[in-house]
Design a protein around this motif. Structure first.
Motif, PDB file in Angstrom:
ATOM      1  N   LYS A 112       0.824  -1.217   0.000  1.00 13.18           N
ATOM      2  CA  LYS A 112       0.000   0.000   0.000  1.00 13.18           C
ATOM      3  C   LYS A 112       0.856   1.265   0.000  1.00 13.18           C
ATOM      4  O   LYS A 112       0.325   2.372   0.019  1.00 13.18           O
ATOM      5  N   ARG A 113       2.190   1.090  -0.020  1.00 13.59           N
ATOM      6  CA  ARG A 113       3.135   2.197  -0.130  1.00 13.59           C
ATOM      7  C   ARG A 113       2.968   3.220   1.002  1.00 13.59           C
ATOM      8  O   ARG A 113       2.796   4.417   0.759  1.00 13.59           O
ATOM      9  N   ILE A 114       3.048   2.710   2.222  1.00 14.03           N
ATOM     10  CA  ILE A 114       3.015   3.607   3.363  1.00 14.03           C
ATOM     11  C   ILE A 114       4.289   4.455   3.362  1.00 14.03           C
ATOM     12  O   ILE A 114       5.267   4.136   2.679  1.00 14.03           O
ATOM     13  N   ALA A 115       4.287   5.526   4.153  1.00 12.54           N
ATOM     14  CA  ALA A 115       5.446   6.421   4.188  1.00 12.54           C
ATOM     15  C   ALA A 115       6.699   5.663   4.632  1.00 12.54           C
ATOM     16  O   ALA A 115       6.699   4.999   5.661  1.00 12.54           O
ATOM     17  N   GLY A 116       7.743   5.752   3.827  1.00  8.60           N
ATOM     18  CA  GLY A 116       9.010   5.084   4.136  1.00  8.60           C
ATOM     19  C   GLY A 116       9.010   3.601   3.825  1.00  8.60           C
ATOM     20  O   GLY A 116       9.842   2.863   4.357  1.00  8.60           O
ATOM     21  N   TYR A 117       8.105   3.151   2.935  1.00 10.56           N
ATOM     22  CA  TYR A 117       7.980   1.708   2.672  1.00 10.56           C
ATOM     23  C   TYR A 117       9.254   1.118   2.069  1.00 10.56           C
ATOM     24  O   TYR A 117       9.578  -0.055   2.311  1.00 10.56           O
ATOM     25  N   LYS A 118      10.015   1.893   1.312  1.00 10.84           N
ATOM     26  CA  LYS A 118      11.254   1.374   0.727  1.00 10.84           C
ATOM     27  C   LYS A 118      12.298   1.094   1.815  1.00 10.84           C
ATOM     28  O   LYS A 118      13.015   0.090   1.754  1.00 10.84           O
ATOM     29  N   ILE A 119      12.364   1.977   2.792  1.00 11.43           N
ATOM     30  CA  ILE A 119      13.312   1.769   3.898  1.00 11.43           C
ATOM     31  C   ILE A 119      12.902   0.564   4.724  1.00 11.43           C
ATOM     32  O   ILE A 119      13.736  -0.267   5.105  1.00 11.43           O
ATOM     33  N   TYR A 120      11.599   0.444   5.019  1.00 12.55           N
ATOM     34  CA  TYR A 120      11.112  -0.694   5.792  1.00 12.55           C
ATOM     35  C   TYR A 120      11.391  -2.009   5.071  1.00 12.55           C
ATOM     36  O   TYR A 120      11.707  -3.021   5.697  1.00 12.55           O
ATOM     37  N   THR A 199      -4.842  -2.694  -9.711  1.00 11.00           N
ATOM     38  CA  THR A 199      -5.409  -1.657  -8.837  1.00 11.00           C
ATOM     39  C   THR A 199      -6.909  -1.476  -9.075  1.00 11.00           C
ATOM     40  O   THR A 199      -7.628  -1.042  -8.174  1.00 11.00           O
ATOM     41  N   SER A 200      -7.379  -1.812 -10.272  1.00 11.82           N
ATOM     42  CA  SER A 200      -8.806  -1.660 -10.565  1.00 11.82           C
ATOM     43  C   SER A 200      -9.655  -2.563  -9.679  1.00 11.82           C
ATOM     44  O   SER A 200     -10.789  -2.220  -9.327  1.00 11.82           O
ATOM     45  N   ILE A 201      -9.097  -3.738  -9.300  1.00 11.92           N
ATOM     46  CA  ILE A 201      -9.836  -4.651  -8.419  1.00 11.92           C
ATOM     47  C   ILE A 201      -9.997  -4.020  -7.042  1.00 11.92           C
ATOM     48  O   ILE A 201     -11.073  -4.074  -6.434  1.00 11.92           O
ATOM     49  N   LEU A 202      -8.915  -3.409  -6.536  1.00  8.54           N
ATOM     50  CA  LEU A 202      -8.979  -2.762  -5.236  1.00  8.54           C
ATOM     51  C   LEU A 202      -9.899  -1.538  -5.276  1.00  8.54           C
ATOM     52  O   LEU A 202     -10.638  -1.272  -4.311  1.00  8.54           O
ATOM     53  N   GLU A 203      -9.871  -0.812  -6.371  1.00  7.97           N
ATOM     54  CA  GLU A 203     -10.738   0.363  -6.499  1.00  7.97           C
ATOM     55  C   GLU A 203     -12.201  -0.049  -6.531  1.00  7.97           C
ATOM     56  O   GLU A 203     -13.058   0.625  -5.943  1.00  7.97           O
ATOM     57  N   ALA A 204     -12.487  -1.180  -7.186  1.00 11.30           N
ATOM     58  CA  ALA A 204     -13.865  -1.683  -7.212  1.00 11.30           C
ATOM     59  C   ALA A 204     -14.320  -2.077  -5.811  1.00 11.30           C
ATOM     60  O   ALA A 204     -15.476  -1.862  -5.427  1.00 11.30           O
ATOM     61  N   GLY A 205     -13.389  -2.640  -5.021  1.00  8.05           N
ATOM     62  CA  GLY A 205     -13.722  -2.995  -3.643  1.00  8.05           C
ATOM     63  C   GLY A 205     -14.016  -1.761  -2.809  1.00  8.05           C
ATOM     64  O   GLY A 205     -14.930  -1.773  -1.967  1.00  8.05           O
ATOM     65  N   LYS A 206     -13.251  -0.697  -3.006  1.00  4.64           N
ATOM     66  CA  LYS A 206     -13.494   0.547  -2.259  1.00  4.64           C
ATOM     67  C   LYS A 206     -14.859   1.138  -2.595  1.00  4.64           C
ATOM     68  O   LYS A 206     -15.561   1.653  -1.728  1.00  4.64           O
ATOM     69  N   ILE A 207     -15.237   1.047  -3.876  1.00  2.00           N
ATOM     70  CA  ILE A 207     -16.543   1.562  -4.290  1.00  2.00           C
ATOM     71  C   ILE A 207     -17.665   0.791  -3.597  1.00  2.00           C
ATOM     72  O   ILE A 207     -18.692   1.350  -3.211  1.00  2.00           O
ATOM     73  N   ASP A 208     -17.428  -0.515  -3.381  1.00  2.00           N
ATOM     74  CA  ASP A 208     -18.423  -1.360  -2.708  1.00  2.00           C
ATOM     75  C   ASP A 208     -18.354  -1.243  -1.192  1.00  2.00           C
ATOM     76  O   ASP A 208     -19.069  -1.948  -0.474  1.00  2.00           O
ATOM     77  N   GLY A 209     -17.471  -0.382  -0.688  1.00  2.00           N
ATOM     78  CA  GLY A 209     -17.393  -0.151   0.743  1.00  2.00           C
ATOM     79  C   GLY A 209     -16.514  -1.124   1.503  1.00  2.00           C
ATOM     80  O   GLY A 209     -16.673  -1.284   2.721  1.00  2.00           O
ATOM     81  N   VAL A 210     -15.585  -1.774   0.827  1.00  2.00           N
ATOM     82  CA  VAL A 210     -14.687  -2.722   1.491  1.00  2.00           C
ATOM     83  C   VAL A 210     -13.592  -1.953   2.220  1.00  2.00           C
ATOM     84  O   VAL A 210     -12.906  -1.126   1.616  1.00  2.00           O
ATOM     85  N   GLY A 211     -13.454  -2.233   3.523  1.00  2.00           N
ATOM     86  CA  GLY A 211     -12.422  -1.582   4.311  1.00  2.00           C
ATOM     87  C   GLY A 211     -11.078  -2.281   4.162  1.00  2.00           C
ATOM     88  O   GLY A 211     -10.920  -3.218   3.381  1.00  2.00           O
ATOM     89  N   MET A 212     -10.101  -1.836   4.955  1.00  2.00           N
ATOM     90  CA  MET A 212      -8.755  -2.384   4.849  1.00  2.00           C
ATOM     91  C   MET A 212      -8.730  -3.863   5.220  1.00  2.00           C
ATOM     92  O   MET A 212      -8.106  -4.675   4.534  1.00  2.00           O
ATOM     93  N   LEU A 213      -9.392  -4.234   6.328  1.00  2.00           N
ATOM     94  CA  LEU A 213      -9.408  -5.632   6.752  1.00  2.00           C
ATOM     95  C   LEU A 213     -10.116  -6.499   5.718  1.00  2.00           C
ATOM     96  O   LEU A 213      -9.652  -7.594   5.388  1.00  2.00           O
ATOM     97  N   GLY A 214     -11.237  -6.012   5.217  1.00  2.00           N
ATOM     98  CA  GLY A 214     -11.961  -6.763   4.187  1.00  2.00           C
ATOM     99  C   GLY A 214     -11.155  -6.895   2.911  1.00  2.00           C
ATOM    100  O   GLY A 214     -11.222  -7.912   2.216  1.00  2.00           O
ATOM    101  N   GLU A 215     -10.374  -5.870   2.586  1.00  2.00           N
ATOM    102  CA  GLU A 215      -9.532  -5.908   1.394  1.00  2.00           C
ATOM    103  C   GLU A 215      -8.476  -7.007   1.506  1.00  2.00           C
ATOM    104  O   GLU A 215      -8.209  -7.721   0.531  1.00  2.00           O
ATOM    105  N   ILE A 216      -7.914  -7.145   2.716  1.00  2.00           N
ATOM    106  CA  ILE A 216      -6.917  -8.197   2.925  1.00  2.00           C
ATOM    107  C   ILE A 216      -7.551  -9.581   2.820  1.00  2.00           C
ATOM    108  O   ILE A 216      -7.038 -10.472   2.123  1.00  2.00           O
TER     109      ILE A 216
END
Length: 307
Positions: A112-120, A199-216
């Protein structure tokens, strides 16, 4: 003149083919020899030794006594083999139920490219590049009685526990070490699998109201299931080989023996061959059907996911 030139070219072509064949045979000879000597011969010899008793004579004594000894030890409450089996299963299930889910979660946040993900990403994978001996020495220094961790205990007026020299703490300490430094082991596999998710699959999930836990749970894990199932199968293949760096930390002292280290200890330090061979064959006979069953369960409805 043209015919002679063609004959020379044909002869040169055949000569090159012969050289290529010799080169390929030469390159394959060493690894094939290595396979037959250090895998086929060693494993067949180990199976035969399991049915033999130690003898100074030339002729081996064939017997099932080694396997009888295994069952006798299982019947004893203070059996070292029984304790080693318990510790082995603890290491296995800790990897299956703690390290693996945490690895997936870690890779998800990096995906999900959180801040500093390359360093982590570098930090988490670094222990897999550095030698295990170096990491173990560094860890021993950190938790030593005069190490940096002891300073924190002194600040609260407490004395640092003997993490690796007391049976109350030794196994838990090694378990923590394997979990903490094992998180980056599947980083490349899971990160690579998640990168292929559109990314289109994840975007479709967001449109359907899928949260972070549901996305995983409902999107990411099903889409990386081919990779995840392969990792799970390999874990079950090595169910009785699960262990921590016992040799580097305690050498089995303070109730930290595992099956794999017990076999190594018997062979390397006690010069025993037959009984450890029987123990290895016994657990292989149990572990192989488990691995085959889990492979069937994990892949029976597995369909290739087209990205």
């Amino acid at each position: 003149m043209t015919t002679i030139t063609k004959d020379k070219a044909k002869s040169a072509g055949l000569s090159k083919k012969t050289k290529d064949t010799i080169f390929i045979i030469g390159m394959l000879a060493l690894p094939v020899l290595h396979f037959f000597v250090f895998y086929v011969y060693v494993n067949i010899n180990s199976i035969l030794m399991a049915f033999q008793l130690p003898t100074d004579g030339v002729k081996p004594i064939w017997s099932l006594e080694n396997f009888k000894t295994i069952f006798v030890e299982f019947a004893q409450s203070n059996s070292l083999i029984l304790s080693a089996l318990k510790n082995t299963l603890i290491f296995f299930f800790s990897g299956l139920l703690i390290t693996l889910p945490l690895s997936i979660l870690m890779c998800y946040f990096l995906y999900k490219r959180i801040a500093g993900y390359k360093i982590y990403r570098v930090i988490f994978f670094l222990p897999n590049i550095i030698s295990a001996s170096v990491i173990a020495v560094l860890f021993r220094y950190l938790i030593a009685g005069n190490g940096p961790i002891s300073v924190l205990y002194q600040l609260v007026g407490a004395k640092i526990p003997p993490f690796l020299s007391d049976s109350r703490y030794a196994l838990s300490t090694i378990l923590f070490y394997t979990i903490f430094f094992g998180l980056g082991g599947n980083l490349i596999l899971f990160s690579g699998a998640m990168t292929n998710i559109e990314t289109s699959i994840l975007e479709a999930g967001k449109i359907d109201g899928v949260g972070m836990l549901g996305e995983i749970i409902y999107i990411v894990i099903p889409l990386i299931w081919p990779t995840l199932s392969t990792v799970l199968i390999f874990n079950f293949i090595g169910i009785f080989n699960a262990s921590g760096p016992i040799l580097l930390f305690t050498r089995g002292a303070y109730d930290t023996y595992t099956i794999s280290y017990w076999i190594y200890d018997r062979v390397a330090f006690h010069n025993e061959l037959n009984y450890p061979a029987a123990v290895g064959l016994f657990f292989t006979a149990i572990g192989a059907p488990i691995a085959i069953l889990m492979r069937w369960l994990l892949t029976r409805n597995l369909d290739d996911v087209s990205m």
